[in-house]
Design an enzyme around this catalytic site. Structure first.
Site, short mmCIF file in Angstrom:
data_model
loop_
_atom_site.label_atom_id
_atom_site.label_comp_id
_atom_site.label_asym_id
_atom_site.label_seq_id
_atom_site.Cartn_x
_atom_site.Cartn_y
_atom_site.Cartn_z
N ARG A 159 51.45 55.06 62.34
CA ARG A 159 50.77 56.06 61.45
C ARG A 159 50.02 57.16 62.20
O ARG A 159 48.89 57.61 61.71
CB ARG A 159 49.85 55.50 60.35
CG ARG A 159 50.87 54.38 59.54
CD ARG A 159 51.79 55.05 58.50
NE ARG A 159 52.57 53.82 57.56
CZ ARG A 159 53.32 53.37 58.32
NH1 ARG A 159 53.84 53.67 59.71
NH2 ARG A 159 54.05 52.32 57.72
N SER A 233 49.16 53.19 50.46
CA SER A 233 48.22 52.26 51.24
C SER A 233 47.01 53.32 51.76
O SER A 233 47.30 54.32 52.38
CB SER A 233 48.95 51.73 52.55
OG SER A 233 50.13 50.99 52.01
N GLU A 329 44.07 55.44 56.27
CA GLU A 329 45.34 56.15 56.55
C GLU A 329 45.33 57.43 55.78
O GLU A 329 45.89 58.41 56.13
CB GLU A 329 46.58 55.10 55.80
CG GLU A 329 47.88 55.76 56.09
CD GLU A 329 49.01 54.84 55.75
OE1 GLU A 329 48.92 53.65 55.76
OE2 GLU A 329 49.89 55.43 54.98
#
Ligand SMILES: Cc1cc2nc3c(=O)[nH]c(=O)nc-3n(C[C@H](O)[C@H](O)[C@H](O)COP(=O)(O)OP(=O)(O)OC[C@H]3O[C@@H](n4cnc5c(N)ncnc54)[C@H](O)[C@@H]3O)c2cc1C
Length: 333
Positions: A159, A233, A329
């Site tokens: 990520r 998320s 994130e």
């Protein structure tokens, strides 16, 4: 499109946060970027699926609508597609799997635009976009010209990429070149893909069948932002050194984990958050999803700051209980 002033960004972020932007410009052509100065404060928005707006946006919002797909080159085994950054990622996946080309089928139904995908190296079901990216082209504000980074230059990580780090705020991604397999190698070992293919009655999987298996699984599991505001998320899954993990395992023998390599182990942030009792938590219009502890939600009229504050409490409680620092994130304004 003309510059718009003082508009609500509610339709442009999947959390559904209602904040105003001082000015807003749709980018339909690369020439729309040419007149924008490097030192102008800006916020680029694609689909707004990975964005938390905690305050009014006193900046020029650039809404990416660049469209177009062209074949860059091909040989017997591969095809290179140049895809404009404003194309919708999932629509591209459907286009690719309908052609029978491999590489992105496990990434079906990830919401957002193609241009945002390399920034956080989108991933799901054992695949990351870094495996198919050949290069990323971007408008480099300070030099007022297009530049390209090869896959290696993008410095992809979990990520993560150079675009979140050294290059932060210095670029506008205009297109991405994907190298796709004409002779696909399927990856069905992750999650419930094999079970879903069996359930679908598929005995000889194709890229299209795998994409549809992923679509079915995701549709069942993930909250739809059209029904309830969220950005997928909210936190990354933390990686622990083998020695830290072994200590944790001794204390919590039921902890789920995925080895990254010989030295690092990933643990699901959702499990840590759930153990701290946050799953299904709600205060006012802000909460943690009842089925997915990794997903923070806006039940209606939440402020971005309230979601940010809740995320801070979660980070703190996971740290107090497990000694693990969760990382967000979602990109925060
Ligand atoms: C229900 C749901 C499920 C999700 N599942 C996954 C998943 O499985 N895996 C995964 O990896 N992610 C997942 N996400 C996160 C999200 O889909 C990805 O991060 C996606 O790439 C965001 O695309 P976007 O166009 O909406 O980006 P935005 O939210 O609009 O932007 C994200 C960031 O990128 C910047 N940006 C966007 N476009 C450009 C551009 N052209 N040039 C420069 N900067 C730009 C923005 O300024 C911002 O900082 C999920 C999100 C939701 C809501």
């Amino acid at each position: 499109m003309q510059l718009q002033e003082y508009i609500s960004l509610r339709p442009y972020n999947t959390f559904g946060i209602d904040v105003a932007a001082t000015s807003f410009l749709e980018i339909n052509d690369i020439s729309d970027l040419e007149g924008i100065e490097a030192d102008t404060k800006k916020l680029i928005i694609g689909g707004g699926n990975n964005l938390l707006l905690t305050k009014p946006v006193d900046a020029l919002v650039l809404h990416n609508k660049l469209k177009g797909i062209t074949v860059e080159k091909e040989n017997d085994t591969h095809i290179w597609l140049r895809v404009a950054a404003g194309e919708i990622w999932h629509e591209l996946v459907l286009y690719v799997v309908n052609k029978g080309w491999g590489g992105v089928e496990n990434l079906a139904l990830i919401p957002g635009t193609v241009g945002a995908a390399p920034i956080q190296n989108i991933g799901a079901y054992g695949t990351e976009i870094r495996e198919t990216i050949d290069s990323v082209t971007f408008w480099y504000w300070s030099e007022k010209k297009l530049l390209s980074f090869s896959n290696r230059e993008c410095e992809f990580g979990y990520r993560d990429s150079i675009f979140k780090n050294q290059m932060r705020d210095k670029f506008f991604i205009t297109s991405v070149v994907l190298k796709l397999d004409k002779v696909p190698k399927l990856n069905t070992s992750y999650g419930a893909i094999e079970q879903e293919l069996a359930h679908m009655g598929v005995t000889e999987p194709t890229v299209k069948a795998v994409a549809y298996a992923v679509i079915h699984i995701r549709t069942d599991k993930l909250p739809d932002p059209a029904q309830i505001g969220n950005a997928g998320s909210f936190f990354k899954n933390p990686s622990l050194s083998k020695s830290s993990f072994d200590k944790l395992l001794a204390m919590y023998p039921k902890i789920p984990f995925y080895p990254v390599n010989d030295s690092w182990i990933k643990v699901p942030a959702a499990w840590l958050i759930e153990q701290c009792g946050w799953k299904g938590y709600r205060i006012g219009d802000v909460g943690v999803h009842t089925k997915q502890a990794l997903v923070l939600v806006n039940y209606g009229h939440a402020h971005g700051q309230e979601i940010w504050d809740l995320s801070g409490k979660i980070v703190q409680s996971v740290h107090e209980r497990f000694g693990i620092q969760l990382e967000r994130e979602v990109q925060v304004w």
